[in-house]
Write a protein that holds these residues in place. Structure first.
Motif, PDB file in Angstrom:
ATOM      1  N   MET A 111       0.982  -1.324  -0.029  1.00 14.08           N
ATOM      2  CA  MET A 111      -0.186  -0.029   0.090  1.00 14.08           C
ATOM      3  C   MET A 111       0.855   1.397   0.105  1.00 14.08           C
ATOM      4  SD  MET A 111      -3.074   0.877  -0.149  1.00 14.08           S
ATOM      5  CE  MET A 111      -4.016   2.519  -0.081  1.00 14.08           C
ATOM      6  N   ASN A 112       2.054   1.318   0.696  1.00 13.15           N
ATOM      7  CA  ASN A 112       2.960   2.431   0.644  1.00 13.15           C
ATOM      8  C   ASN A 112       3.123   2.755  -0.644  1.00 13.15           C
ATOM      9  OD1 ASN A 112       2.941   2.707   3.353  1.00 13.15           O
ATOM     10  ND2 ASN A 112       4.626   1.340   3.774  1.00 13.15           N
ATOM     11  N   ASP A 113       3.569   1.915  -1.459  1.00  9.72           N
ATOM     12  CA  ASP A 113       3.932   1.860  -2.957  1.00  9.72           C
ATOM     13  C   ASP A 113       2.794   2.705  -3.674  1.00  9.72           C
ATOM     14  OD1 ASP A 113       6.609   0.893  -2.615  1.00  9.72           O
ATOM     15  OD2 ASP A 113       6.112  -0.767  -3.367  1.00  9.72           O
ATOM     16  N   CYS A 114       1.595   2.259  -3.538  1.00 10.29           N
ATOM     17  CA  CYS A 114       0.462   2.988  -4.001  1.00 10.29           C
ATOM     18  C   CYS A 114       0.399   4.342  -3.693  1.00 10.29           C
ATOM     19  CB  CYS A 114      -0.872   2.154  -3.526  1.00 10.29           C
ATOM     20  SG  CYS A 114      -1.006   0.522  -4.533  1.00 10.29           S
ATOM     21  N   LYS A 115       0.627   4.708  -2.166  1.00 14.57           N
ATOM     22  CA  LYS A 115       0.514   6.091  -1.982  1.00 14.57           C
ATOM     23  C   LYS A 115       1.540   6.705  -2.624  1.00 14.57           C
ATOM     24  CE  LYS A 115      -1.671   4.964   2.486  1.00 14.57           C
ATOM     25  NZ  LYS A 115      -1.571   5.388   4.077  1.00 14.57           N
ATOM     26  N   LYS A 116       2.592   6.429  -2.649  1.00 18.61           N
ATOM     27  CA  LYS A 116       3.961   7.174  -3.512  1.00 18.61           C
ATOM     28  C   LYS A 116       3.480   7.441  -4.950  1.00 18.61           C
ATOM     29  CE  LYS A 116       7.783   4.981  -0.746  1.00 18.61           C
ATOM     30  NZ  LYS A 116       8.635   4.233  -0.766  1.00 18.61           N
ATOM     31  N   ARG A 117       2.764   6.536  -5.644  1.00 18.86           N
ATOM     32  CA  ARG A 117       2.479   6.736  -6.695  1.00 18.86           C
ATOM     33  C   ARG A 117       1.286   7.772  -7.051  1.00 18.86           C
ATOM     34  NH1 ARG A 117       4.319   3.011 -10.718  1.00 18.86           N
ATOM     35  NH2 ARG A 117       5.786   1.351  -9.998  1.00 18.86           N
ATOM     36  N   ARG A 118       0.255   8.061  -5.918  1.00 14.06           N
ATOM     37  CA  ARG A 118      -0.507   8.872  -6.038  1.00 14.06           C
ATOM     38  C   ARG A 118      -0.123  10.351  -6.237  1.00 14.06           C
ATOM     39  NH1 ARG A 118      -3.798   7.265  -0.712  1.00 14.06           N
ATOM     40  NH2 ARG A 118      -4.551   5.079  -1.227  1.00 14.06           N
ATOM     41  N   GLU A 119       1.334  10.621  -5.996  1.00 13.82           N
ATOM     42  CA  GLU A 119       1.663  11.957  -6.168  1.00 13.82           C
ATOM     43  C   GLU A 119       1.642  12.111  -7.678  1.00 13.82           C
ATOM     44  OE1 GLU A 119       2.568  13.914  -3.784  1.00 13.82           O
ATOM     45  OE2 GLU A 119       1.818  12.400  -2.438  1.00 13.82           O
ATOM     46  N   PHE A 120       1.463  11.286  -8.609  1.00 17.81           N
ATOM     47  CA  PHE A 120       1.457  11.564 -10.066  1.00 17.81           C
ATOM     48  C   PHE A 120       0.417  12.004 -10.243  1.00 17.81           C
ATOM     49  CE2 PHE A 120       0.143   9.702 -13.950  1.00 17.81           C
ATOM     50  CZ  PHE A 120       0.887  10.404 -15.080  1.00 17.81           C
ATOM     51  N   LEU A 121      -0.888  12.013  -9.683  1.00 18.93           N
ATOM     52  CA  LEU A 121      -2.143  12.570  -9.815  1.00 18.93           C
ATOM     53  C   LEU A 121      -2.380  13.885  -9.192  1.00 18.93           C
ATOM     54  CD1 LEU A 121      -4.323   9.116  -8.952  1.00 18.93           C
ATOM     55  CD2 LEU A 121      -3.589  10.082 -11.221  1.00 18.93           C
ATOM     56  N   LYS A 122      -1.296  14.456  -8.568  1.00 10.46           N
ATOM     57  CA  LYS A 122      -1.418  15.827  -7.993  1.00 10.46           C
ATOM     58  C   LYS A 122      -0.942  16.756  -8.885  1.00 10.46           C
ATOM     59  CE  LYS A 122      -1.398  13.521  -3.357  1.00 10.46           C
ATOM     60  NZ  LYS A 122      -0.947  13.536  -2.087  1.00 10.46           N
ATOM     61  N   SER A 123      -1.090  17.925  -8.396  1.00  9.36           N
ATOM     62  CA  SER A 123      -0.687  19.195  -9.151  1.00  9.36           C
ATOM     63  C   SER A 123       0.403  19.927  -8.438  1.00  9.36           C
ATOM     64  CB  SER A 123      -2.023  20.136  -9.385  1.00  9.36           C
ATOM     65  OG  SER A 123      -2.897  19.629 -10.249  1.00  9.36           O
ATOM     66  N   THR A 124       1.175  19.169  -7.565  1.00  8.46           N
ATOM     67  CA  THR A 124       2.242  19.824  -7.123  1.00  8.46           C
ATOM     68  C   THR A 124       3.254  20.272  -8.051  1.00  8.46           C
ATOM     69  OG1 THR A 124       2.118  18.194  -5.171  1.00  8.46           O
ATOM     70  CG2 THR A 124       4.029  19.313  -5.033  1.00  8.46           C
ATOM     71  N   LEU A 125       3.556  19.545  -9.007  1.00  9.77           N
ATOM     72  CA  LEU A 125       4.654  20.204  -9.849  1.00  9.77           C
ATOM     73  C   LEU A 125       4.160  21.392 -10.632  1.00  9.77           C
ATOM     74  CD1 LEU A 125       5.971  16.803 -11.548  1.00  9.77           C
ATOM     75  CD2 LEU A 125       7.131  18.486 -10.011  1.00  9.77           C
ATOM     76  N   TRP A 126       2.758  21.627 -10.865  1.00  4.14           N
ATOM     77  CA  TRP A 126       2.432  22.687 -11.563  1.00  4.14           C
ATOM     78  C   TRP A 126       2.595  23.925 -10.747  1.00  4.14           C
ATOM     79  CZ3 TRP A 126       0.488  23.007 -16.503  1.00  4.14           C
ATOM     80  CH2 TRP A 126       0.463  21.947 -17.240  1.00  4.14           C
ATOM     81  N   GLU A 127       2.633  23.740  -9.341  1.00  2.80           N
ATOM     82  CA  GLU A 127       2.860  24.884  -8.639  1.00  2.80           C
ATOM     83  C   GLU A 127       4.270  25.610  -8.564  1.00  2.80           C
ATOM     84  OE1 GLU A 127       1.880  23.768  -4.494  1.00  2.80           O
ATOM     85  OE2 GLU A 127       0.123  23.023  -5.160  1.00  2.80           O
ATOM     86  N   MET A 128       5.192  24.781  -9.325  1.00  2.72           N
ATOM     87  CA  MET A 128       6.436  25.152  -9.457  1.00  2.72           C
ATOM     88  C   MET A 128       6.731  25.460 -10.766  1.00  2.72           C
ATOM     89  SD  MET A 128       8.345  22.380  -6.869  1.00  2.72           S
ATOM     90  CE  MET A 128       7.875  21.074  -7.803  1.00  2.72           C
ATOM     91  N   ARG A 129       5.956  25.142 -11.909  1.00  4.45           N
ATOM     92  CA  ARG A 129       5.875  25.115 -13.364  1.00  4.45           C
ATOM     93  C   ARG A 129       6.640  26.408 -13.797  1.00  4.45           C
ATOM     94  NH1 ARG A 129       4.213  25.614 -18.419  1.00  4.45           N
ATOM     95  NH2 ARG A 129       2.376  27.193 -18.114  1.00  4.45           N
ATOM     96  N   SER A 130       6.190  27.443 -13.349  1.00  5.47           N
ATOM     97  CA  SER A 130       7.037  28.702 -13.864  1.00  5.47           C
ATOM     98  C   SER A 130       8.653  28.977 -13.615  1.00  5.47           C
ATOM     99  CB  SER A 130       6.340  30.184 -13.304  1.00  5.47           C
ATOM    100  OG  SER A 130       6.613  30.104 -11.716  1.00  5.47           O
ATOM    101  N   ASP A 131       8.986  28.114 -12.813  1.00  4.91           N
ATOM    102  CA  ASP A 131      10.605  28.230 -12.468  1.00  4.91           C
ATOM    103  C   ASP A 131      11.072  27.020 -13.241  1.00  4.91           C
ATOM    104  OD1 ASP A 131      10.156  30.564 -10.789  1.00  4.91           O
ATOM    105  OD2 ASP A 131       9.861  29.073  -9.186  1.00  4.91           O
ATOM    106  N   MET A 132      10.402  26.312 -13.835  1.00  5.79           N
ATOM    107  CA  MET A 132      10.952  25.066 -14.666  1.00  5.79           C
ATOM    108  C   MET A 132      11.506  25.250 -16.009  1.00  5.79           C
ATOM    109  SD  MET A 132       8.324  21.870 -14.174  1.00  5.79           S
ATOM    110  CE  MET A 132       8.088  21.029 -12.452  1.00  5.79           C
ATOM    111  N   PRO A 133      12.882  25.024 -16.011  1.00  4.46           N
ATOM    112  CA  PRO A 133      13.406  25.152 -17.522  1.00  4.46           C
ATOM    113  C   PRO A 133      12.570  24.099 -18.482  1.00  4.46           C
ATOM    114  CG  PRO A 133      14.818  23.918 -16.147  1.00  4.46           C
ATOM    115  CD  PRO A 133      13.670  24.179 -15.356  1.00  4.46           C
ATOM    116  N   THR A 134      11.994  24.616 -19.611  1.00  2.00           N
ATOM    117  CA  THR A 134      11.684  23.897 -20.683  1.00  2.00           C
ATOM    118  C   THR A 134      12.292  24.070 -21.963  1.00  2.00           C
ATOM    119  OG1 THR A 134      10.175  25.535 -21.387  1.00  2.00           O
ATOM    120  CG2 THR A 134       9.345  24.028 -19.625  1.00  2.00           C
ATOM    121  N   ASP A 135      12.273  23.248 -22.934  1.00  2.00           N
ATOM    122  CA  ASP A 135      13.059  23.482 -24.212  1.00  2.00           C
ATOM    123  C   ASP A 135      12.178  24.589 -24.976  1.00  2.00           C
ATOM    124  OD1 ASP A 135      14.822  21.272 -23.584  1.00  2.00           O
ATOM    125  OD2 ASP A 135      14.048  19.888 -25.073  1.00  2.00           O
TER     126      ASP A 135
END
Length: 250
Positions: free
Chosen positions: A1-25
């Protein structure tokens, strides 16, 4: 179950909160990837029915939605080229190319990146020989790729022996080319790619029902065997979803 909880992060928008600072091509000024996978212009190209000439698919939307369900039993009746044209347009059809920058299509996609290619394992379509094809959305045409010996049996094996996936009129197979989205969205791309393919398949469900046909989304398959079936490299392009289509018994 712990592995499932870790994989749930993929479904969240945490990364989008940092997107403006991300280098992109895109921010680096690198060229955007092409709208569709390149192909040999001298290859065998089959024009589809022009969108303005399509006369099928006029069932009222309310009725289509009420009928929508996963279908796993099909008749031996063929799909017509006009019906196939309608389903392809419904799932990846291009309404407009805007300033050679983005394509506006019949389905939504994050940033209009549309990171998918549509392959067809054609089994029983009027006017087409059984073979593997690829949809060319910019041209609204089909590209003949190759004949595959024992194609039905091979696609059944590659989808973990789901018999109906091969024994239908046509099997839609979508691949992802992740860089089309990664170019703009970097690490946030993979969540939206997974969301986007759902939009595509749902439109196939609705288009199929409007034709008196049906489909069933397939996510269970051998990645290696499906990629080999299509002849893609499995890294820069790989299978992401399938859906067999056929006429349904009343």
């Amino acid at each position: 179950m712990n592995d499932c909880k870790k994989r749930r992060e993929f479904l969240k928008s945490t990364l989008w909160e940092m997107r403006s600072d991300m280098p992109t091509d895109q921010k680096k000024g690198l060229s955007r990837p092409p709208f569709e996978k390149p192909f040999d212009k001298n290859g065998r190209i089959i024009p589809l029915i022009p969108v303005g000439d399509i006369q099928v698919g006029d069932m009222p939307l309310k009725e289509v939605i009420s009928k929508r369900r996963s279908r796993r039993k099909f008749t031996d009746d063929p799909i017509t080229l006009e019906e196939l044209s309608f389903m392809l347009w419904s799932t990846q059809g291009i309404r407009e190319v805007y300033r050679d920058m983005v394509t506006f299509r019949t389905v939504p996609s994050a940033g209009s990146r549309h990171p998918f290619e549509t392959y067809l394992a054609v089994h029983n379509v009027e006017g087409l020989e059984p073979a593997l094809y690829r949809y060319l959305p910019l041209e609204h045409s089909l590209l003949f790729i190759k004949k595959i010996e024992n194609m039905k049996d091979k696609i059944v094996e590659a989808t973990l022996n789901q018999h109906f996936v091969g024994y239908c009129a046509v099997t839609f197979i979508w691949t992802a080319i992740p860089y089309r989205t990664e170019w703009r969205y970097s690490l946030t791309s993979h969540k939206v790619i997974a969301i986007d393919i759902g939009h595509v398949c749902q439109n196939l469900y609705l288009a199929s029902e409007a034709l008196g046909a049906g489909t069933c989304a397939i996510a269970a398959y051998s990645q290696k065997k499906m990629d080999e079936f299509l002849g893609v490299d499995g890294e820069e392009e790989f299978t992401i979803y399938l859906a067999p289509v056929g006429k349904i018994a009343e």
